[in-house]
Every structure is written in structure tokens, then in C-alpha cells.
Design an enzyme around this catalytic site. Structure first.
Site, short mmCIF file in Angstrom:
data_model
loop_
_atom_site.label_atom_id
_atom_site.label_comp_id
_atom_site.label_asym_id
_atom_site.label_seq_id
_atom_site.Cartn_x
_atom_site.Cartn_y
_atom_site.Cartn_z
N HIS B 132 -11.77 14.80 -5.59
CA HIS B 132 -11.17 15.32 -4.37
C HIS B 132 -10.66 16.73 -4.69
O HIS B 132 -10.28 16.99 -5.82
CB HIS B 132 -10.00 14.39 -4.01
CG HIS B 132 -9.35 14.66 -2.69
ND1 HIS B 132 -8.41 15.64 -2.50
CD2 HIS B 132 -9.49 14.05 -1.49
CE1 HIS B 132 -7.99 15.62 -1.25
NE2 HIS B 132 -8.64 14.67 -0.60
N ASP B 209 -6.46 10.00 -10.95
CA ASP B 209 -6.16 10.10 -9.53
C ASP B 209 -6.37 8.71 -8.93
O ASP B 209 -7.50 8.26 -8.78
CB ASP B 209 -7.09 11.14 -8.91
CG ASP B 209 -7.03 11.16 -7.38
OD1 ASP B 209 -6.43 10.24 -6.78
OD2 ASP B 209 -7.61 12.10 -6.80
N GLN B 212 -7.26 6.37 -4.20
CA GLN B 212 -8.14 5.41 -3.51
C GLN B 212 -8.22 4.06 -4.23
O GLN B 212 -8.77 3.11 -3.69
CB GLN B 212 -9.56 5.99 -3.39
CG GLN B 212 -9.66 7.21 -2.51
CD GLN B 212 -9.34 6.92 -1.05
OE1 GLN B 212 -9.36 5.78 -0.60
NE2 GLN B 212 -9.00 7.96 -0.31
N LYS B 235 -1.69 5.78 1.65
CA LYS B 235 -2.97 5.07 1.49
C LYS B 235 -2.76 3.60 1.11
O LYS B 235 -3.70 2.81 1.13
CB LYS B 235 -3.83 5.75 0.43
CG LYS B 235 -3.97 7.24 0.67
CD LYS B 235 -5.35 7.76 0.58
CE LYS B 235 -5.35 9.27 0.49
NZ LYS B 235 -6.29 9.89 1.40
N CYS B 373 -13.00 16.48 1.83
CA CYS B 373 -12.30 17.21 0.77
C CYS B 373 -13.01 17.06 -0.56
O CYS B 373 -12.38 16.97 -1.62
CB CYS B 373 -10.86 16.75 0.63
SG CYS B 373 -9.86 17.12 2.05
C1 LIG Z 1 -9.39 10.52 -4.23
C2 LIG Z 1 -8.26 11.23 -3.58
N1 LIG Z 1 -7.46 12.00 -4.32
C3 LIG Z 1 -6.43 12.66 -3.80
C4 LIG Z 1 -6.14 12.61 -2.45
C5 LIG Z 1 -5.01 13.41 -1.92
O1 LIG Z 1 -4.00 12.59 -1.44
P1 LIG Z 1 -2.79 13.19 -0.61
O2 LIG Z 1 -3.38 14.05 0.46
O3 LIG Z 1 -2.11 11.98 -0.07
O4 LIG Z 1 -1.94 13.95 -1.56
C6 LIG Z 1 -6.95 11.82 -1.63
C7 LIG Z 1 -6.67 11.74 -0.19
O5 LIG Z 1 -7.42 12.10 0.67
C8 LIG Z 1 -8.03 11.13 -2.21
O6 LIG Z 1 -8.84 10.37 -1.45
#
Ligand SMILES: Cc1ncc(COP(=O)(O)O)c(C=O)c1O
Lengths: 145, 415
Positions: B132, B209, B212, B235, B373
Site C-alpha cells: 500500500h 503492515d 488487512q 478495519k 492505493c
Molecule cells: C494494506 C494496507 N496498509 C495500510 C493501509 C493504510 O491504513 P490507514 O489508512 O488506516 O492508515 C491500508 C488501508 O487502506 C491497507 O489496506
């Protein structure tokens, strides 16, 4: 319902886009990009004096942005620079305001359904944003952001 | 394994679970809402909504600062979430859990605080091809600032990381390996235990990370031996604006503070400030108290349902959805990893995802369209965007049927 957006003319221009080719003798060109959906577009304009003699585009995009580019290039031919810019303004109003639809927009009125789909306005205006850049002669990529 | 899974899934009462989610009971454009965008954000159960409401109605006060009753109640409730987070991620110590705004801030905290002190010119950071943007850009910024190099683990056509190539990237200059547990764009579940072990063997640290992964499977940071693990509250059916960063005590202790302000200090004079101990050193300013309390309720809710039950049920949904989508001519699923979470990313020949999204929306079906993203993932698969249906434990096979019916309508319009 959704047929208000995807009117027949729009679907026709999506499936069979007009003026969809590069132009070797273009006098102006510009690139447009919509980061939201990844749509890319390159616009070619051939001016003779103050008049748009020919217009074409290349690109990959959604149905709305492709049809918009196709119909825009059709409607530009023979217009002066000022007329083209005026049309751009009217087109923008058509999509973003409740102003009554005027007759002088020709086929472009098929986009009035976009009003009810705010998330899609940028798709319909990408080609026109790019036109503005091309006519104003600032050659970098425009984005809809 | 799969029969055990389907037996567990068979015992999962999804209709009862749906009663817990008020948002699901509505119509959109005259059709029942079919919410298939939980990877973007999950819907919230009454338990979470009520906890936030109770805080504002009954316990509202700032934390860590008052001797009065309300402040003690709010402090206790907020800190209780830290203990719940410890159990949820199976960390060893409660002070290894730092409250942050979400995964993004968790990663930025590490890249700033740890990164600026440990990454020097010529060092290397390893990420993967399926990250991401929030696990790409902070490292890119760090590398630019420190003169370090960003290296990327490639993936195969299924959307699986190629571990042999990863091994080749590791060397004595590697300082950090930052990889996602589950890909939001593809659904791939990465073998992070092995990835972490390989990083450690090369003398590097590993950040995972978990945005998900946390909503869909049991996470055990000790079993993984992760150095850092970041998750987002929204999430895991919690509120937005709150998340958790896990870090090993020794690493966190050695790191400088991330932001300065109230709460993160022991003493302040104009000559010198001494910083608070863990975890407060990293928690400057009044935090998202209501969010933290709501997140505690979310952890309880998911734990009560059972992460193993959730994973088993969602896996059945994934199999059902995959089969249903593959029956649609011209549809290609992007991301076909053998280990996969319930994400169905796809393209349909000749139809742009944006148009698919609009037509589905008019039938009450919420999907995400775009690059999710993860632009490098789109580039790798040579698509500008995909349509993504991401499933959660409150989704049903009937909703997947609605999706496939919706896609038939899409094809009628554009064929
Ligand atoms: C794999 C992954 N990493 C990081 C994020 C970023 O999360 P947040 O926007 O809640 O900080 C997301 C969310 O879209 C994600 O799907």
C-alpha cells in the site's frame, strides 16, 4: 435509472470513439490524467489561424471520459479559440449546476445525466481540461485534481 | 484442513451477526445495500457504537491528568484497550502497544523515529511489490533524506512474493524489511513468519503492515517474531482515527520520541526535558480517547466471534465468490495467490472499472474501483485500475449472487 447516465449516444461514442488517433501535423497537443481512476488522454489540435481545423485524441479511459473526448473533438471543428473556450464553460455548467439545458450545446447535452453522479464529473471533464491546456499553450500534463 | 474449516464455517450464524450491524439494514437507490468494501473500512457493530456513545454520555474527560472520577474512568477505559490490544496481537508487554491514528501513522512513526537514527548513507530498506502507498512513501522519504536505497521484492503472476529474489536482496546493508501481511489490492497472504526470519538472519529488522490481516485472522506478533506490527482500528470494525503500533520493548526504548508535547514527558524545564517511559513517550497530546475506547469494544467483539471462525467463514465466501465470478465471460481475477484473504479484485474485458462501480452502485452494491492505493500493483498487472469486492464475516453468499447479477447488468449495458 442508470440509463440516464449511459445514454445511447454516450454508449455509441464509447464503443466507436470518433477522431481516436494521433495527428502528425497537430499544432498543439496536451496530456490529461485523472489520478482517481487512472484515465489518461492525449489531445491533438490543428489550428489554422484562430480556428480549430481538426482535433483528435488517444487514450484509455472509462465510458464517460472516452465518449466525452470523442464528442468534444467532433464539436470543436470549425470553432474559433474563443468559441471553444466558451463551449468549455457551458459544458462545465451543464455538469455542475442546475442551469437549464440550452439548445446550442448540440449533442453534448447527452452528458446532462452526469449531474446526478458527482463522482463521475471529473471523468466527463478530463478531455475539456486538457483542451484548455492545449489552447492556452502550456504543454505539461493536466490532472483533474 | 479445508473440511475442518468448512465445518467451522457451517456453524457460523451470519444472519445473527448481521443484526449487530445497523448500517447494513438500509436500501441504496431502492435496493438492499450490499456492502463489499470492507477492505477500505469495515462497518461497525452496536457494541462499538454504544461504547463510544457511553463515553461521551457518561465518562467524558481527558485522560492521565485528573484526580476526579470522570478522568479516572476515561483513563481506565482507554488504558484497558491497550491491554486488549496486547491480547489481540499476543504481545508480551502492555507497554509495547502504542496508540496511533492508524497503520499509516504507525509506519511513519517507525520510519521517522527509528529510521532517522538507524539508517545511514548506503543502507538499504526492503519493501515489496504489493505494498500500500502507506508502506512505500514513508520509506522512500527516509531513503531520500538519509541517502539510503529502497529495494523491492518482486512478485509472480499470481501475486505472490518471490522469496528466492527476496533472499538475493538481503545483505549486510539491509536495515529494515517492511512488508504487508495481507495485500489490500490482491488478497495475497504473505508468509511473513518466514520473511521475518530471513530478515533477522541478515541482521535486519522487520515491520509488518497488518492493516488487512488483523480483521481476518489470528495475529500473534510473538510467534511471528515481528519487530513492529501496525494495524488500523477502522478495519477491525472499530472507529477511524485510531490504531495500534506494536514494537518490541528494547527497540522502542532505544528510539527517540516521535512528536513532542504533553503526556510524553516526565519533567520539562526550559533547559531540559526528560521523556516519559513507554508507551507514553510516543503519545504526545490528547489522543482520540473515544476512538480508543471504541477500539477496545471492537477487539472484544471480534474475539467473541472468534478470529478462527471468522477466517473459516470468510474463506468459504472467497471460494464461493471466486467460482461465481469466474463463470462470467471476459472476467479476469487479479490476484490468485494460493494463500488468499477474501478480496476479489477483477477486470472485465472492455469495460472500465469506474463504469462497473457506477452501475453496481445503482443496484445498491458498494465496491471499490481504482488503484486501491497500490499503483505499482496495477502497473505490474498492466491495468489502470480494478474493481474490488472485499468480503467480511457479515457478508453472505446471497450478496455474492447479487454481485454477479449486477455484473450481468453491467455487461448488458456495455456489450
Ligand atoms: C494494506 C494496507 N496498509 C495500510 C493501509 C493504510 O491504513 P490507514 O489508512 O488506516 O492508515 C491500508 C488501508 O487502506 C491497507 O489496506
Amino acid at each position: 435509472m442508470v440509463d440516464d447516465l449511459y445514454q445511447e449516444t454516450i454508449l455509441d461514442h464509447t464503443k466507436h470513439p470518433r477522431n481516436c488517433h494521433a495527428m502528425a501535423d497537430a499544432t498543439r497537443s496536451a496530456e490529461g490524467y485523472n489520478p482517481l481512476c487512472g484515465d489518461k488522454l492525449k489531445l491533438f489540435i490543428k489550428m489554422e489561424g484562430d480556428v480549430v481545423k481538426d482535433a483528435s485524441f488517444l487514450g484509455s479511459g472509462c465510458a464517460i471520459s472516452t465518449a466525452s473526448a470523442s464528442l468534444m473533438t467532433e464539436s470543436l471543428k470549425g470553432k474559433t479559440r474563443d468559441e471553444a473556450l466558451k463551449l468549455l464553460e457551458k459544458f462545465h455548467d451543464l455538469l455542475t449546476t442546475d442551469s437549464p439545458v440550452t439548445k446550442d450545446m448540440g449533442k453534448l447535452v447527452v452528458f446532462c445525466g452526469v449531474r446526478d453522479y458527482p463522482a463521475r464529473v471529473k471523468c466527463a471533464t478530463l478531455a475539456w481540461h486538457t483542451l484548455k491546456t492545449a489552447l492556452n499553450g502550456t504543454p505539461e500534463t493536466v490532472t483533474t485534481e | 484442513m479445508s473440511t475442518v474449516r468448512s465445518e467451522i464455517a457451517a456453524g457460523f450464524d451470519v444472519q445473527k451477526v448481521r443484526e449487530d450491524f445497523p448500517v447494513l439494514k438500509q436500501t441504496i437507490h431502492g435496493m438492499p445495500l450490499v456492502y463489499l468494501d470492507s477492505a477500505a473500512t469495515a462497518q461497525k457493530p452496536f457494541a462499538v457504537i454504544d461504547a463510544i456513545r457511553k463515553f461521551h454520555e457518561v465518562d467524558c474527560a481527558n485522560i492521565h491528568r485528573g484526580v476526579h472520577e470522570l478522568s479516572q474512568r476515561s483513563t481506565a477505559a482507554y488504558e484497558e484497550t491497550r491491554s486488549k490490544a496486547r491480547r489481540f496481537l499476543n504481545a508480551r508487554f502492555t507497554n509495547e502497544l502504542i496508540f496511533v491514528r492508524g497503520t499509516t501513522e504507525g509506519i511513519n512513526l517507525v520510519s521517522s523515529s527509528w529510521g532517522r537514527h538507524n539508517v545511514k548513507t548506503g543502507d538499504e530498506i526492503v519493501i515489496s511489490a504489493m505494498e500500500h502507498h502507506s508502506n512505500i512513501v514513508p520509506w522512500q522519504m527516509l531513503c531520500e533524506e538519509q541517502g539510503a536505497k529502497l529495494r523491492v521484492i518482486p512478485m509472480n503472476d499470481r501475486g505472490e512474493l518471490i522469496l528466492e529474489e527476496y533472499q538475493k536482496l538481503l545483505n549486510p546493508r539491509t536495515r529494515m524489511v517492511a512488508v504487508t501481511h495481507v495485500s489490500n489490492a490482491l488478497g495475497t497472504i504473505n508468509p511473513v513468519r518466514q520473511i521475518i526470519e530471513m530478515a533477522h538472519q541478515a541482521g535486519a529488522l522487520a515491520l509488518i503492515d497488518g492493516a488487512q490481516a488483523a480483521p481476518h485472522m489470528k495475529v500473534d506478533v510473538q510467534a511471528l517474531d515481528a519487530d513492529f506490527y501496525a494495524i488500523s482500528g477502522h478495519k477491525v470494525v472499530g472507529p477511524t482515527g485510531i490504531g495500534i503500533l506494536y514494537g518490541k520493548t528494547a527497540l522502542l526504548n532505544a528510539m527517540p520520541p516521535y512528536q513532542g508535547g504533553g503526556d510524553m514527558i516526565k519533567t520539562v524545564t526550559f533547559e531540559k526535558t526528560t521523556y516519559a517511559d513507554l508507551p507514553y513517550k510516543f503519545e504526545a497530546g490528547t489522543p482520540n480517547i473515544a476512538g480508543g475506547i471504541g477500539l477496545g469494544a471492537a477487539f472484544d467483539y471480534l474475539t467473541h466471534l472468534g478470529l478462527d471462525q471468522i477466517a473459516a467463514y470468510e474463506h468459504e465466501l472467497l471460494l464461493y465468490g471466486t467460482e461465481a465470478l469466474l463463470r462470467i465471460p471476459g472476467l479476469r481475477i487479479i490476484g490468485t495467490a494460493r494463500e488468499k484473504a477474501a478480496v476479489l479484485s477483477f477486470v472485465i474485458e472492455g469495460i472500465h472499472p469506474h463504469d462497473i462501480g457506477t452501475v453496481l452502485d445503482r443496484q445498491g452494491i458498494a465496491v471499490r474501483t481504482g488503484h486501491h492505493c497500490a499503483q505499482p500493483v496495477m502497473d505490474w498487472f498492466h491495468v489502470p485500475a480494478t474493481t474490488r469486492a472485499s468480503l467480511a464475516f457479515y457478508n453472505t453468499t446471497a450478496e455474492i449472487d447479487a454481485l454477479t447479477a449486477g455484473l450481468k447488468k453491467v455487461k448488458e449495458i456495455f456489450s
